[in-house]
Write an enzyme that holds these catalytic residues in place. Structure first.
Site, mmCIF file in Angstrom:
data_model
loop_
_atom_site.group_PDB
_atom_site.id
_atom_site.type_symbol
_atom_site.label_atom_id
_atom_site.label_comp_id
_atom_site.label_asym_id
_atom_site.label_seq_id
_atom_site.Cartn_x
_atom_site.Cartn_y
_atom_site.Cartn_z
ATOM 1 N N ASN A 61 0.850 -1.177 0.000
ATOM 2 C CA ASN A 61 0.000 0.000 0.000
ATOM 3 C C ASN A 61 0.897 1.241 0.000
ATOM 4 O OD1 ASN A 61 -1.676 2.227 1.048
ATOM 5 N ND2 ASN A 61 -3.208 0.632 1.273
ATOM 6 N N GLN A 62 0.606 2.179 -0.867
ATOM 7 C CA GLN A 62 1.441 3.377 -1.046
ATOM 8 C C GLN A 62 1.049 4.545 -0.148
ATOM 9 O OE1 GLN A 62 4.170 3.388 -3.333
ATOM 10 N NE2 GLN A 62 3.679 1.229 -3.036
#
Length: 150
Positions: free
Chosen positions: A40-41
């Site tokens: 997840n960024q």
């Protein structure tokens, strides 16, 4: 399908921005940490926006959020979902967003992270008289930006 229950909000009286996801993924639920999956960024994006490195440990991440007036929560309190994909959500139960906003009137912006979270939010809360009366700015990078209730 398996019933999944979300996390408590990360918020305090200095929070100005509330970022809402749909429902935490498997790693986040297991670790009881928002955006725990390294794929997840989310944390990298916040780091870039603020030009500040965010350490990997969760305590440092929470400190970063407080420093920048950012609160985290989810649109959904519980739902049936297999895996982490929002496309697998069934039988959603919504969080008490109205109650959270009443308790924390410092919130001036609600940012919704993702298409499914945005759809659930818009369908459930955009016509809420308490939320719309506060003229909180709403941001969904995928669809809408404007004032709630307009």
């Amino acid at each position: 399908m398996l019933m999944k229950e979300g996390l408590e909000p990360i918020i305090d009286d200095q929070s100005r921005i509330l970022i809402l996801g749909t429902l935490p993924g498997e790693k986040s639920l297991t670790r009881r940490e928002y955006y725990a999956d390294n794929r997840n960024q989310f944390w990298k994006i916040l780091s870039c926006i603020h030009g500040e490195e965010i350490k990997l440990d969760y305590k440092s991440r929470l400190k970063f959020l407080r420093k920048h007036g950012i609160a985290l929560w989810d649109v959904l309190k519980v739902a049936d979902r297999e895996g982490s994909s929002d496309s697998n959500i069934a039988n959603p139960v919504f969080n008490d967003l109205e109650g959270l906003i009443k308790k924390h009137p410092s919130i001036k912006v609600i940012g919704v992270k993702g298409e499914t979270a945005g759809e659930f939010f818009w369908d459930e809360f955009s016509k809420n008289s308490v939320i719309s009366s506060l003229q909180i700015e709403y941001i969904n990078m995928l669809k809408r930006k404007g004032k709630i209730g307009s």
